[in-house]
Design a protein around this motif. Structure first.
Motif: not given
Length: 228
Positions: A182-190
């Protein structure tokens, strides 16, 4: 909502004035309500949370709609939701596919949001006051991506590193970038929003970059080794 206590921060800085000037359109309101898991949950969004006043960006519902607008329209070619495209394109599809029960609650201050799923559990995502009032619009979109990843079956699998702003040594981190949590997905989106976000401002993109680096530096047991 009468039992919640909150203060509305600077809406220019958070992006709520920017996006709020757009979302007050019945077509957008209907689309977001019926697409992103609000539908059927009126009891969690009325009584002061904004159902009666969906254009009022002082209230949670409009602030959630702002994040939905950012998710939906920030790719230049937003109609392209192909999985082979950047997450800026398919992020909204991922949220739409994985969150079908989105609720607004006061919370106790210990979390921004929580995802519940599993056997004998009412699969849902709960958004608390911190989601609406401590995060800017890009950060709220990040949270929806993050919680959608949990609903998609990916839990955290590590403790936060020493000195993390999220609580060094506590559980809730991802082991590394390659875990694709989840952290990777969020950071990648940002990251993609910073690099290529459309229908926004340079200030909003910069805030996304700052938040993305905060996640990269603090939310992985093994640092990814790069920054945005």
């Amino acid at each position: 909502m009468a039992s919640c206590t909150f203060m509305v921060p600077d809406k220019n800085a958070s992006g709520d004035n920017l996006y709020g000037s757009i979302i007050c359109n019945q077509a957008y309101i209907d689309y977001f309500w019926n697409t992103y898991g609000f539908s059927g949950n009126k009891n969690y969004w009325d009584d002061g949370f904004g159902w009666e006043d969906p254009c009022n960006t002082n209230l949670p519902l409009a602030r959630a709609f702002n994040a939905c607008y950012l998710l939906t329209y920030s790719a230049e070619d937003y109609s392209n939701e192909s999985w082979s495209s950047p997450i800026l394109n398919w992020g909204r599809r991922y949220v739409r596919n994985n969150i079908d029960d989105l609720r607004s609650l006061c919370g106790d201050g210990s979390a921004i949001a929580r995802s519940y799923s599993g056997f004998f559990v009412d699969d849902r995502v709960e958004l608390y006051l911190g989601f609406f009032y401590s995060k800017d619009v890009p950060g709220r979109a990040e949270t929806l991506i993050h919680e959608a990843r949990h609903q998609g079956g990916k839990s955290h699998n590590a403790n936060f590193p020493a000195g993390s702003v999220f609580g060094g040594g506590k559980s809730g981190a991802d082991s590394n970038w390659g875990y694709e949590g989840a952290w990777m997905y969020g950071a990648l989106y940002l990251w993609w929003f910073y690099a290529a976000g459309a229908r926004t401002t340079s200030a909003m993109r910069e805030r996304a970059r700052q938040r993305g680096n905060l996640v990269i530096d603090n939310a992985f047991a093994t640092h990814p080794g790069f920054s945005i």
